[in-house]
Design a protein around this motif. Structure first.
Motif, mmCIF file in Angstrom:
data_model
loop_
_atom_site.group_PDB
_atom_site.id
_atom_site.type_symbol
_atom_site.label_atom_id
_atom_site.label_comp_id
_atom_site.label_asym_id
_atom_site.label_seq_id
_atom_site.Cartn_x
_atom_site.Cartn_y
_atom_site.Cartn_z
ATOM 1 N N ARG A 296 15.506 -22.068 44.867
ATOM 2 C CA ARG A 296 16.362 -21.285 45.755
ATOM 3 C C ARG A 296 16.225 -21.697 47.203
ATOM 4 N NH1 ARG A 296 14.719 -16.252 41.978
ATOM 5 N NH2 ARG A 296 12.929 -17.640 41.808
ATOM 6 N N ASP A 297 15.158 -22.472 47.513
ATOM 7 C CA ASP A 297 14.912 -22.892 48.882
ATOM 8 C C ASP A 297 15.281 -24.346 49.139
ATOM 9 O OD1 ASP A 297 13.934 -20.367 49.548
ATOM 10 O OD2 ASP A 297 11.906 -20.870 48.856
ATOM 11 N N ILE A 298 15.897 -25.014 48.163
ATOM 12 C CA ILE A 298 16.393 -26.368 48.402
ATOM 13 C C ILE A 298 17.479 -26.275 49.476
ATOM 14 C CG2 ILE A 298 17.579 -28.362 47.394
ATOM 15 C CD1 ILE A 298 16.431 -27.511 44.680
ATOM 16 N N PRO A 299 17.403 -27.121 50.512
ATOM 17 C CA PRO A 299 18.414 -27.049 51.587
ATOM 18 C C PRO A 299 19.829 -27.025 51.032
ATOM 19 C CG PRO A 299 16.694 -28.594 52.177
ATOM 20 C CD PRO A 299 16.419 -28.173 50.761
ATOM 21 N N LYS A 300 20.599 -26.018 51.411
ATOM 22 C CA LYS A 300 21.933 -25.793 50.840
ATOM 23 C C LYS A 300 23.001 -26.531 51.647
ATOM 24 C CE LYS A 300 20.494 -22.890 47.643
ATOM 25 N NZ LYS A 300 19.061 -22.856 47.959
ATOM 26 N N VAL A 301 23.160 -27.800 51.331
ATOM 27 C CA VAL A 301 24.241 -28.588 51.917
ATOM 28 C C VAL A 301 25.146 -29.009 50.768
ATOM 29 C CG1 VAL A 301 24.872 -30.631 53.240
ATOM 30 C CG2 VAL A 301 22.747 -29.411 53.769
ATOM 31 N N SER A 302 26.392 -28.568 50.788
ATOM 32 C CA SER A 302 27.306 -28.819 49.676
ATOM 33 C C SER A 302 27.440 -30.309 49.394
ATOM 34 C CB SER A 302 28.686 -28.220 49.982
ATOM 35 O OG SER A 302 29.563 -28.420 48.899
ATOM 36 N N GLY A 303 27.273 -30.695 48.124
ATOM 37 C CA GLY A 303 27.408 -32.093 47.735
ATOM 38 C C GLY A 303 26.302 -32.979 48.253
ATOM 39 N N SER A 304 25.096 -32.409 48.423
ATOM 40 C CA SER A 304 23.984 -33.157 49.009
ATOM 41 C C SER A 304 23.524 -34.320 48.149
ATOM 42 C CB SER A 304 22.786 -32.230 49.246
ATOM 43 O OG SER A 304 23.122 -31.164 50.089
ATOM 44 N N PHE A 305 23.704 -34.209 46.836
ATOM 45 C CA PHE A 305 23.122 -35.198 45.934
ATOM 46 C C PHE A 305 24.183 -35.774 44.990
ATOM 47 C CE2 PHE A 305 19.771 -32.299 47.230
ATOM 48 C CZ PHE A 305 18.797 -33.191 47.660
ATOM 49 N N ASP A 306 24.098 -37.098 44.796
ATOM 50 C CA ASP A 306 25.031 -37.787 43.907
ATOM 51 C C ASP A 306 24.610 -37.666 42.449
ATOM 52 O OD1 ASP A 306 26.589 -39.102 46.110
ATOM 53 O OD2 ASP A 306 24.603 -39.959 46.500
ATOM 54 N N LYS A 307 23.303 -37.621 42.213
ATOM 55 C CA LYS A 307 22.778 -37.539 40.854
ATOM 56 C C LYS A 307 21.654 -36.492 40.837
ATOM 57 C CE LYS A 307 25.550 -40.892 39.969
ATOM 58 N NZ LYS A 307 25.191 -42.305 39.852
ATOM 59 N N ILE A 308 21.688 -35.623 39.839
ATOM 60 C CA ILE A 308 20.674 -34.575 39.702
ATOM 61 C C ILE A 308 20.148 -34.559 38.271
ATOM 62 C CG2 ILE A 308 20.207 -32.084 39.804
ATOM 63 C CD1 ILE A 308 22.337 -31.808 41.927
ATOM 64 N N SER A 309 18.854 -34.421 38.142
ATOM 65 C CA SER A 309 18.252 -34.181 36.827
ATOM 66 C C SER A 309 17.499 -32.862 36.881
ATOM 67 C CB SER A 309 17.296 -35.322 36.432
ATOM 68 O OG SER A 309 16.190 -35.385 37.311
ATOM 69 N N CYS A 310 17.516 -32.184 35.756
ATOM 70 C CA CYS A 310 16.759 -30.938 35.612
ATOM 71 C C CYS A 310 16.242 -30.934 34.184
ATOM 72 C CB CYS A 310 17.653 -29.731 35.895
ATOM 73 S SG CYS A 310 16.792 -28.151 35.757
ATOM 74 N N LEU A 311 14.984 -31.344 34.014
ATOM 75 C CA LEU A 311 14.433 -31.573 32.687
ATOM 76 C C LEU A 311 13.429 -30.483 32.327
ATOM 77 C CD1 LEU A 311 13.856 -35.455 32.863
ATOM 78 C CD2 LEU A 311 15.965 -34.196 32.381
ATOM 79 N N GLU A 312 13.838 -29.586 31.457
ATOM 80 C CA GLU A 312 12.993 -28.518 30.921
ATOM 81 C C GLU A 312 12.386 -27.637 32.011
ATOM 82 O OE1 GLU A 312 10.460 -29.882 27.658
ATOM 83 O OE2 GLU A 312 11.768 -31.630 27.462
ATOM 84 N N MET A 313 13.191 -27.351 33.012
ATOM 85 C CA MET A 313 12.804 -26.412 34.063
ATOM 86 C C MET A 313 13.609 -25.127 33.984
ATOM 87 S SD MET A 313 14.385 -25.309 37.055
ATOM 88 C CE MET A 313 13.897 -24.380 38.490
ATOM 89 N N ALA A 314 14.857 -25.207 33.505
ATOM 90 C CA ALA A 314 15.770 -24.064 33.546
ATOM 91 C C ALA A 314 15.279 -22.886 32.708
ATOM 92 C CB ALA A 314 17.163 -24.486 33.083
ATOM 93 N N GLU A 315 14.424 -23.156 31.713
ATOM 94 C CA GLU A 315 13.861 -22.070 30.917
ATOM 95 C C GLU A 315 13.128 -21.063 31.801
ATOM 96 O OE1 GLU A 315 13.251 -25.934 28.513
ATOM 97 O OE2 GLU A 315 13.474 -25.289 30.587
ATOM 98 N N HIS A 316 12.493 -21.575 32.877
ATOM 99 C CA HIS A 316 11.718 -20.719 33.781
ATOM 100 C C HIS A 316 12.608 -19.909 34.717
ATOM 101 C CE1 HIS A 316 7.763 -22.389 32.719
ATOM 102 N NE2 HIS A 316 8.385 -23.541 32.608
ATOM 103 N N VAL A 317 13.855 -20.293 34.840
ATOM 104 C CA VAL A 317 14.773 -19.569 35.723
ATOM 105 C C VAL A 317 15.007 -18.152 35.211
ATOM 106 C CG1 VAL A 317 17.166 -19.487 36.534
ATOM 107 C CG2 VAL A 317 15.903 -21.657 36.555
#
Length: 483
Positions: A296-317
């Motif tokens: 939630r504290d990742i700098p919120k700049v729209s379209g900041s990243f071209d490629k994103i991975s999220c590997l087995e973290m979303a379960e904790h959300v």
């Protein structure tokens, strides 16, 4: 499938189950029966209890509220105790419980002996406390669990559901997530190194040859290469790994593809380790970094990243905040970007073993990771967030292979673990790893690797054909075409 068609496998890539390990468990449950019980019980009480039988609708509603939870608990308990196995195609050996375990506690020994099976929750808790010893190898013995264990819902399981699981699902505050993650992942890098090995990757690897016994490092290297291929990484890309763990993928991307790479983790020890790993690999600090912060504290700049991975973290959300999380990921991704989303989950048509395992994991291994849901649920949430699914790979058996390597590493380092953390931690983790080898092999739990992009008209889908692995096949021989 006929009764003679259930046969064990013999592949080098996994821990193959014996025939008894392929037995189906109890999956009996009916929403209609439960609803009927919840409705009828207060009606019956109102009919026969003195004083209450003089009341009207309000009395009935009072009894409905009063008895709803106890009736539900009773139904789940009885269904888990007396429901039949899904099928009887695999015949169990029928050995006495003493053939598999030694019960050192006198009270437990009175209750569970001979053909009297022990509830799984009672079994593993007593094992952790040293009241029960497992004869032989833990994984080999658990493969025969249906012969000496029953997956009934106990009072202890209900206690955990009502006092821990449900409150966590409802809350999932930032403070709660931070406390749970740091308590788990900041335990000590040596603790995790003893089973994760030098790659320090706490997510599923990938088998590339079912007939080859690939090492843990090979499985993880396969996964890194596959994820990067799906992301179609370019030197100009800005890459983000949400829940980066010890930073291996972040460093790998920066070193091999020249991307500007950012990893994010809540765990302080992981962030420190990842930062050191980046430096040791000669990657400049302005090219790759690990941020010790909440998603939630990742700098919120729209379209900041071209490629994103999220590997087995979303379960904790957590279930409650899942949609919000995906919305934030959507905003962080550029309009022509790619997301590789890997998440663990359960099969929709569960058996009671699956639920026992899930509650065990929530209590002892991943507290707060309540968003381990079915593939259909995950896809629905992703599409609601306006992502389009390009590709799905179900990697449950790959996770089983990975977990088996972790298990062997843990057993190999038994003396070091006990010396540093004590016998209970060793027993808890050896049980977790062994049981998880089985659950992921048999489909109780799995892991889904999903490639996505924004569902926009202007997205150039044709560019994704070249790295859409599932449509590029190698045929053993040229087919004979139909004229």
């Amino acid at each position: 499938m006929s009764s003679t068609s259930v046969q064990p496998t013999n592949y080098s890539s996994i821990k193959n189950a014996p025939l008894a390990g392929l037995a189906e468990g109890n999956s009996y449950f009916s929403n209609y029966h439960l609803a009927a019980a919840v409705v009828v019980v207060p009606y019956v009480l109102k009919m026969f209890l003195p004083l209450f039988n003089r009341g009207g609708v309000k009395t009935y509603l009072f009894l409905l509220i009063l008895t709803g939870v106890p009736t539900t608990v009773a139904y789940w308990t009885l269904a888990s105790m007396y429901g039949a196995r899904l099928n009887e195609k695999v015949k169990l050996p029928g050995k006495d419980i003493e053939e598999y375990i030694t019960i050192k506690d006198a009270e437990l020994a009175k209750l569970y002996n001979g053909k009297n099976k022990i509830p799984m929750q009672v079994f593993h808790d007593a094992f952790f406390e040293g009241k029960i010893d497992i004869k032989g190898d833990v994984l080999e013995t658990l493969d025969y669990r249906h012969d000496f264990v029953k997956f009934t819902f106990t009072l202890e399981l209900f206690k955990h559901v009502f006092t821990k699981l449900i409150p966590d699902v409802i809350s999932h505050s930032q403070v709660q997530d931070q406390e749970q993650v740091q308590e788990h992942y900041d335990r000590g890098n040596d603790f995790y190194g003893w089973f994760l090995g030098p790659r320090m990757i706490y997510t599923s690897g990938v088998i590339t040859d079912a007939d080859t016994e690939e090492t843990l490092e090979q499985l993880q290297d396969n996964k890194l290469a596959i994820v990067c291929s799906k992301l179609d990484l370019q030197p100009t890309d800005r890459f983000l790994d949400i829940g980066c763990g010890w930073g291996t993928l972040t460093a790998y991307v920066a070193k091999n593809f020249g991307c500007d790479a950012t990893g994010v983790t809540l765990a302080k020890e992981q962030a420190k380790f990842g930062t050191e790993r980046i430096a040791k690999n000669g990657i400049p600090a302005d090219k790759a970094r690990i941020l010790n912060c909440d998603y939630r504290d990742i700098p919120k700049v729209s379209g900041s990243f071209d490629k994103i991975s999220c590997l087995e973290m979303a379960e904790h959300v957590g279930i409650r905040r899942y949609s919000q999380f995906l919305s934030e990921v959507y905003d962080l991704l550029s309009d022509d970007g790619i997301l590789v989303f890997q998440v663990a989950g359960f099969r929709q048509c569960w058996q009671y073993e699956d639920l026992n395992w899930g509650l065990f994991m929530n209590k002892y291994v991943f507290p707060g990771a309540d968003a381990s849901c079915s593939l259909g649920w995950v896809i629905n949430k992703l599409e609601q967030a306006n992502f389009e699914v390009k590709n799905i790979d179900v990697l449950g058996v790959h996770y089983s292979a990975t977990l088996q390597r972790w298990y062997l590493n843990w057993v190999k380092n038994k003396d070091e673990v006990i010396a540093a953390y004590g016998d209970r931690w060793y027993r808890t983790w050896v049980f977790f790893l062994a049981w998880s080898v089985i659950t992921s092999r048999q489909g109780s739990a799995s892991v889904f690797q999903i490639t996505l992009h924004k569902n926009l008209n202007a997205y150039h889908r044709v560019k994704g054909i070249k790295n859409h692995a599932n449509i590029h096949i190698k045929m053993d021989k040229e087919p004979i075409l139909i004229e």
